[in-house]
Design an enzyme around this catalytic site. Structure first.
Site, PDB file in Angstrom:
ATOM      1  N   LYS A  98      -6.457  -4.714  -3.199  1.00 56.60           N
ATOM      2  CA  LYS A  98      -7.040  -5.517  -2.118  1.00 56.60           C
ATOM      3  C   LYS A  98      -8.140  -4.716  -1.409  1.00 56.60           C
ATOM      4  CE  LYS A  98      -3.425  -4.412   1.296  1.00 56.60           C
ATOM      5  NZ  LYS A  98      -4.266  -3.614   2.169  1.00 56.60           N
ATOM      6  N   VAL A 158       3.181   0.239   4.291  1.00 61.99           N
ATOM      7  CA  VAL A 158       2.427   0.953   5.323  1.00 61.99           C
ATOM      8  C   VAL A 158       1.006   0.398   5.420  1.00 61.99           C
ATOM      9  CG1 VAL A 158       3.772   3.045   4.983  1.00 61.99           C
ATOM     10  CG2 VAL A 158       1.663   2.756   3.672  1.00 61.99           C
ATOM     11  N   ASP A 166       0.790  -1.246   0.000  1.00 59.71           N
ATOM     12  CA  ASP A 166       0.000   0.000   0.000  1.00 59.71           C
ATOM     13  C   ASP A 166       0.821   1.295   0.000  1.00 59.71           C
ATOM     14  OD1 ASP A 166      -1.900  -1.943   0.229  1.00 59.71           O
ATOM     15  OD2 ASP A 166      -2.747  -1.269   2.129  1.00 59.71           O
ATOM     16  N   CYS A 200      -2.249  -2.676   7.717  1.00 59.08           N
ATOM     17  CA  CYS A 200      -2.229  -3.572   6.545  1.00 59.08           C
ATOM     18  C   CYS A 200      -0.978  -4.449   6.483  1.00 59.08           C
ATOM     19  CB  CYS A 200      -2.409  -2.761   5.278  1.00 59.08           C
ATOM     20  SG  CYS A 200      -4.091  -2.100   5.160  1.00 59.08           S
ATOM     21  N   LYS A 250      -7.722  -5.260   4.690  1.00 57.65           N
ATOM     22  CA  LYS A 250      -6.436  -4.853   5.253  1.00 57.65           C
ATOM     23  C   LYS A 250      -5.356  -5.855   4.878  1.00 57.65           C
ATOM     24  CE  LYS A 250      -8.810  -2.314   8.858  1.00 57.65           C
ATOM     25  NZ  LYS A 250     -10.155  -2.509   8.246  1.00 57.65           N
ATOM     26  N   GLU A 272      -4.534  -0.671  -1.343  1.00 60.07           N
ATOM     27  CA  GLU A 272      -5.854  -0.790  -0.698  1.00 60.07           C
ATOM     28  C   GLU A 272      -6.814  -0.021  -1.585  1.00 60.07           C
ATOM     29  OE1 GLU A 272      -5.990   0.190   3.444  1.00 60.07           O
ATOM     30  OE2 GLU A 272      -8.155  -0.080   3.566  1.00 60.07           O
TER      31      GLU A 272
HETATM   32  C1  C5J Z   1      -3.148   0.568   5.534  1.00 56.64           C
HETATM   33  C2  C5J Z   1      -4.816   1.864   6.690  1.00 56.64           C
HETATM   34  N1  C5J Z   1      -2.646   0.370   4.320  1.00 56.64           N
HETATM   35  N2  C5J Z   1      -4.009   2.138   7.710  1.00 56.64           N
HETATM   36  N3  C5J Z   1      -4.365   1.193   5.608  1.00 56.64           N
HETATM   37  O1  C5J Z   1      -2.548   0.232   6.530  1.00 56.64           O
HETATM   38  O2  C5J Z   1      -5.963   2.218   6.725  1.00 56.64           O
END
Ligand code: C5J
Length: 228
Positions: free
Chosen positions: A129, A157, A24, A162, A132, A72
């Protein structure tokens, strides 16, 4: 076989059976002016890991390793976004609403694209995706099985959301997973530290952790793998 001086104990993998999984690293989470910043987060924390991620990606590619990028991102009709996800988070800026970089967390929108510094190349796996975890409702497990992958090295991240979810899913599916500590970040530094501890606790209950330099020193010494 490559062996890394990881924690809680050494991590060994065959480059031909490993994939680098980048979670992500998309514009809405990393760049100023995106969704993450509009929620009041300090995106400088996240963008600080980009150079380290670039170095690892470049060496991994040079060694001929398989690369997976995730985003995401939901379908434009939000048919893959259950109310339990959409109705939580920020009530004034929900998934699918118009955000500063297009519709928030919707596939194909500018904010959902991977940052240019880590842009996918042809032949690399790209996964949109809806959850998460990188395995939930995606073809990732099948693609990795077809490629004979047994070991996953994670960057990206956010660490405790995630990334950690994807590592737990990977562990449940039988992969040995390693997290590169300086190539992952959270908007909440204490959450990153806790997630790293949780991952490697109890004899690597979820997986291993190491620094990118520990990987790079071994990778650069390994013979390049030919494609195919
Ligand atoms: C991810 C989030 N990628 N923190 N998304 O961790 O909402």
């Amino acid at each position: 076989m490559i062996e890394i001086d990881a924690r809680p104990f050494p991590y060994s993998f065959d480059l031909g059976k490993a994939a680098l999984v980048i979670i992500d690293m998309q514009r809405d989470f990393i760049e100023p002016g995106g969704f993450g910043e509009s929620l009041g987060n300090d995106v400088a924390l996240l963008s600080a890991i980009v150079p380290a991620c670039q170095t690892v990606l470049s060496s991994w590619r040079a060694a001929g390793g398989l690369v997976v990028h995730t985003r995401e991102a939901h379908q434009p009709d939000l048919s893959d976004c259950p109310p339990a996800k959409r109705n939580r988070g920020n009530p004034s800026l929900r998934i699918g609403d118009a955000g500063p970089m297009g519709r928030i967390l919707v596939a194909g929108e500018p904010g959902s694209r991977i940052i240019p510094e880590l842009a996918p190349r042809p032949g690399e796996i790209e996964i949109d995706k809806p959850g998460k975890g990188a395995f939930h409702a995606t073809p990732l497990h099948n693609l990795l099985q077809q490629a004979g992958v047994t070991h996953l090295i994670f960057m990206g991240v956010t660490t405790e959301v995630c990334v950690q979810t994807s590592m737990r899913e990977a562990n449940d599916r039988g992969y040995d997973a390693l997290l590169l500590e300086d190539c992952t970040e959270s908007y909440f530094p204490a959450f990153k530290a806790s997630a790293i501890e949780m991952i490697r606790a109890q004899g690597a209950i979820v997986g291993w952790t190491a620094s990118s330099s520990q990987l790079l020193s071994r990778l650069d010494a390994a013979p390049a793998r030919l494609p195919g």
